[in-house]
Design a protein around this motif. Sequence first.
Motif, PDB file in Angstrom:
ATOM      1  N   ALA A 257       0.831  -1.207   0.000  1.00 32.41           N
ATOM      2  CA  ALA A 257       0.000   0.000   0.000  1.00 32.41           C
ATOM      3  C   ALA A 257       0.865   1.257   0.000  1.00 32.41           C
ATOM      4  O   ALA A 257       0.548   2.249  -0.683  1.00 32.41           O
ATOM      5  CB  ALA A 257      -0.931  -0.002   1.199  1.00 32.41           C
ATOM      6  N   ALA A 258       1.962   1.224   0.755  1.00 29.97           N
ATOM      7  CA  ALA A 258       2.856   2.385   0.794  1.00 29.97           C
ATOM      8  C   ALA A 258       3.494   2.624  -0.565  1.00 29.97           C
ATOM      9  O   ALA A 258       3.596   3.763  -1.025  1.00 29.97           O
ATOM     10  CB  ALA A 258       3.933   2.168   1.856  1.00 29.97           C
ATOM     11  N   ALA A 259       3.914   1.542  -1.229  1.00 33.48           N
ATOM     12  CA  ALA A 259       4.525   1.672  -2.547  1.00 33.48           C
ATOM     13  C   ALA A 259       3.525   2.258  -3.542  1.00 33.48           C
ATOM     14  O   ALA A 259       3.862   3.147  -4.337  1.00 33.48           O
ATOM     15  CB  ALA A 259       5.020   0.315  -3.037  1.00 33.48           C
ATOM     16  N   GLU A 260       2.301   1.775  -3.497  1.00 34.40           N
ATOM     17  CA  GLU A 260       1.267   2.288  -4.383  1.00 34.40           C
ATOM     18  C   GLU A 260       1.006   3.772  -4.110  1.00 34.40           C
ATOM     19  O   GLU A 260       0.899   4.587  -5.029  1.00 34.40           O
ATOM     20  CB  GLU A 260      -0.026   1.495  -4.205  1.00 34.40           C
ATOM     21  CG  GLU A 260      -1.159   1.989  -5.077  1.00 34.40           C
ATOM     22  CD  GLU A 260      -2.500   1.351  -4.744  1.00 34.40           C
ATOM     23  OE1 GLU A 260      -3.535   1.908  -5.170  1.00 34.40           O
ATOM     24  OE2 GLU A 260      -2.522   0.316  -4.053  1.00 34.40           O
ATOM     25  N   GLY A 261       0.905   4.123  -2.824  1.00 38.23           N
ATOM     26  CA  GLY A 261       0.623   5.502  -2.463  1.00 38.23           C
ATOM     27  C   GLY A 261       1.714   6.465  -2.885  1.00 38.23           C
ATOM     28  O   GLY A 261       1.440   7.610  -3.268  1.00 38.23           O
ATOM     29  N   GLU A 262       2.962   6.001  -2.840  1.00 36.81           N
ATOM     30  CA  GLU A 262       4.094   6.861  -3.200  1.00 36.81           C
ATOM     31  C   GLU A 262       4.216   7.065  -4.708  1.00 36.81           C
ATOM     32  O   GLU A 262       4.961   7.939  -5.163  1.00 36.81           O
ATOM     33  CB  GLU A 262       5.392   6.264  -2.649  1.00 36.81           C
ATOM     34  CG  GLU A 262       5.485   6.318  -1.132  1.00 36.81           C
ATOM     35  CD  GLU A 262       6.609   5.448  -0.584  1.00 36.81           C
ATOM     36  OE1 GLU A 262       7.352   4.851  -1.401  1.00 36.81           O
ATOM     37  OE2 GLU A 262       6.733   5.357   0.646  1.00 36.81           O
ATOM     38  N   ALA A 263       3.478   6.250  -5.492  1.00 35.97           N
ATOM     39  CA  ALA A 263       3.591   6.327  -6.953  1.00 35.97           C
ATOM     40  C   ALA A 263       2.819   7.493  -7.549  1.00 35.97           C
ATOM     41  O   ALA A 263       2.991   7.806  -8.727  1.00 35.97           O
ATOM     42  CB  ALA A 263       3.101   5.019  -7.581  1.00 35.97           C
ATOM     43  N   GLY A 264       1.979   8.142  -6.754  1.00 33.30           N
ATOM     44  CA  GLY A 264       1.216   9.265  -7.260  1.00 33.30           C
ATOM     45  C   GLY A 264      -0.132   8.851  -7.815  1.00 33.30           C
ATOM     46  O   GLY A 264      -0.550   7.705  -7.658  1.00 33.30           O
ATOM     47  N   PRO A 265      -0.816   9.761  -8.504  1.00 31.49           N
ATOM     48  CA  PRO A 265      -2.200   9.507  -8.908  1.00 31.49           C
ATOM     49  C   PRO A 265      -2.364   8.726 -10.209  1.00 31.49           C
ATOM     50  O   PRO A 265      -3.450   8.220 -10.490  1.00 31.49           O
ATOM     51  CB  PRO A 265      -2.769  10.921  -9.074  1.00 31.49           C
ATOM     52  CG  PRO A 265      -1.581  11.733  -9.486  1.00 31.49           C
ATOM     53  CD  PRO A 265      -0.403  11.149  -8.747  1.00 31.49           C
ATOM     54  N   GLU A 266      -1.317   8.619 -11.018  1.00 32.16           N
ATOM     55  CA  GLU A 266      -1.459   8.000 -12.335  1.00 32.16           C
ATOM     56  C   GLU A 266      -1.709   6.495 -12.201  1.00 32.16           C
ATOM     57  O   GLU A 266      -0.914   5.780 -11.563  1.00 32.16           O
ATOM     58  CB  GLU A 266      -0.192   8.260 -13.156  1.00 32.16           C
ATOM     59  CG  GLU A 266      -0.399   8.181 -14.653  1.00 32.16           C
ATOM     60  CD  GLU A 266      -0.265   6.763 -15.153  1.00 32.16           C
ATOM     61  OE1 GLU A 266      -1.026   6.385 -16.048  1.00 32.16           O
ATOM     62  OE2 GLU A 266       0.603   6.038 -14.637  1.00 32.16           O
ATOM     63  N   PRO A 267      -2.810   5.963 -12.735  1.00 34.67           N
ATOM     64  CA  PRO A 267      -3.219   4.575 -12.491  1.00 34.67           C
ATOM     65  C   PRO A 267      -2.181   3.526 -12.862  1.00 34.67           C
ATOM     66  O   PRO A 267      -1.931   2.600 -12.095  1.00 34.67           O
ATOM     67  CB  PRO A 267      -4.490   4.421 -13.335  1.00 34.67           C
ATOM     68  CG  PRO A 267      -5.045   5.793 -13.436  1.00 34.67           C
ATOM     69  CD  PRO A 267      -3.843   6.685 -13.521  1.00 34.67           C
ATOM     70  N   ARG A 268      -1.575   3.668 -14.038  1.00 31.78           N
ATOM     71  CA  ARG A 268      -0.619   2.642 -14.451  1.00 31.78           C
ATOM     72  C   ARG A 268       0.600   2.642 -13.541  1.00 31.78           C
ATOM     73  O   ARG A 268       1.135   1.571 -13.188  1.00 31.78           O
ATOM     74  CB  ARG A 268      -0.186   2.872 -15.904  1.00 31.78           C
ATOM     75  CG  ARG A 268       0.788   1.798 -16.399  1.00 31.78           C
ATOM     76  CD  ARG A 268       1.234   2.053 -17.833  1.00 31.78           C
ATOM     77  NE  ARG A 268       2.248   1.106 -18.229  1.00 31.78           N
ATOM     78  CZ  ARG A 268       3.533   1.196 -17.922  1.00 31.78           C
ATOM     79  NH1 ARG A 268       3.954   2.222 -17.186  1.00 31.78           N
ATOM     80  NH2 ARG A 268       4.399   0.288 -18.332  1.00 31.78           N
ATOM     81  N   GLN A 269       1.069   3.802 -13.146  1.00 38.15           N
ATOM     82  CA  GLN A 269       2.233   3.868 -12.262  1.00 38.15           C
ATOM     83  C   GLN A 269       1.914   3.269 -10.890  1.00 38.15           C
ATOM     84  O   GLN A 269       2.769   2.658 -10.257  1.00 38.15           O
ATOM     85  CB  GLN A 269       2.706   5.317 -12.122  1.00 38.15           C
ATOM     86  CG  GLN A 269       3.329   5.876 -13.396  1.00 38.15           C
ATOM     87  CD  GLN A 269       4.471   5.017 -13.910  1.00 38.15           C
ATOM     88  OE1 GLN A 269       5.334   4.588 -13.146  1.00 38.15           O
ATOM     89  NE2 GLN A 269       4.470   4.743 -15.211  1.00 38.15           N
ATOM     90  N   ARG A 270       0.686   3.452 -10.438  1.00 38.98           N
ATOM     91  CA  ARG A 270       0.286   2.843  -9.170  1.00 38.98           C
ATOM     92  C   ARG A 270       0.284   1.313  -9.296  1.00 38.98           C
ATOM     93  O   ARG A 270       0.706   0.609  -8.385  1.00 38.98           O
ATOM     94  CB  ARG A 270      -1.098   3.346  -8.759  1.00 38.98           C
ATOM     95  CG  ARG A 270      -1.121   4.828  -8.410  1.00 38.98           C
ATOM     96  CD  ARG A 270      -2.520   5.314  -8.076  1.00 38.98           C
ATOM     97  NE  ARG A 270      -2.972   4.805  -6.775  1.00 38.98           N
ATOM     98  CZ  ARG A 270      -2.728   5.392  -5.609  1.00 38.98           C
ATOM     99  NH1 ARG A 270      -2.030   6.529  -5.580  1.00 38.98           N
ATOM    100  NH2 ARG A 270      -3.173   4.888  -4.482  1.00 38.98           N
ATOM    101  N   LEU A 271      -0.194   0.814 -10.419  1.00 38.32           N
ATOM    102  CA  LEU A 271      -0.186  -0.631 -10.656  1.00 38.32           C
ATOM    103  C   LEU A 271       1.240  -1.167 -10.684  1.00 38.32           C
ATOM    104  O   LEU A 271       1.546  -2.178 -10.026  1.00 38.32           O
ATOM    105  CB  LEU A 271      -0.893  -0.933 -11.987  1.00 38.32           C
ATOM    106  CG  LEU A 271      -0.802  -2.369 -12.515  1.00 38.32           C
ATOM    107  CD1 LEU A 271      -1.425  -3.353 -11.537  1.00 38.32           C
ATOM    108  CD2 LEU A 271      -1.453  -2.473 -13.886  1.00 38.32           C
ATOM    109  N   ILE A 272       2.113  -0.510 -11.422  1.00 35.73           N
ATOM    110  CA  ILE A 272       3.504  -0.944 -11.520  1.00 35.73           C
ATOM    111  C   ILE A 272       4.184  -0.914 -10.150  1.00 35.73           C
ATOM    112  O   ILE A 272       4.915  -1.837  -9.776  1.00 35.73           O
ATOM    113  CB  ILE A 272       4.284  -0.057 -12.520  1.00 35.73           C
ATOM    114  CG1 ILE A 272       3.726  -0.221 -13.936  1.00 35.73           C
ATOM    115  CG2 ILE A 272       5.773  -0.386 -12.470  1.00 35.73           C
ATOM    116  CD1 ILE A 272       3.756  -1.630 -14.459  1.00 35.73           C
TER     117      ILE A 272
END
Length: 203
Positions: free
Chosen positions: A77-92
């Motif tokens: 969850a922390a990694a996803e949150g740090e990726a910002g709002p862009e959906p694909r970057q959150r997935l990656i």
Amino acid sequence: MARAAAKRESADFRRQSLIEAAADCLADKGVAGTSVRTICARAGVSPGLLRHYFEGIGDLIAATYRDVTERVSRSLAAAEGEAGPEPRQRLIAFVTASFRPPIADPKLLATWLAFWSLVNTRPAIAAIHGETYRGYREGLERLLAGCGLDPAEVRPAAIALTALVDGLWLELSLDPSTFTPAEASAIAVRWVDNWLGPLQTAC
């Protein structure tokens, strides 16, 4: 009031120390070498204290499994949150977090293997295992859907991606010389790109 709070905090600390000791014993000695005595010796407490916080060693091991899975979930969850709002970057970010500490860790793998060995014989462990797998897959489903993947493809894509990540994580944790975390991440990213196809530009 302050005394009661301090007492509760101390009790929480002792309970957590038993959980951490159990995780260490499972990693170092496996299920066969983990007992009330070895756990309490690692925690620096008397064997009788375990019964004060847990119904028995089975209850402690189940609590330890849940604690470990929750720590992994928080890292994802922390990694996803740090990726910002862009959906694909959150997935990656969610996917590739498994290839870095604290998730990519030989000690965590050893503990996890001990838990896996109990899935078919301990209903409590099986239940936690099911919840963990379902929670991870649902997280992927949410992220894949956010990237615009066809709804009919979301569930099978999440299942396949979970299997890919599990396999890469397992091999990376067993033998880090096989490939690097960067290579594992690149493989996962390429898989995501191939599955999303032309939809990736809309993510």
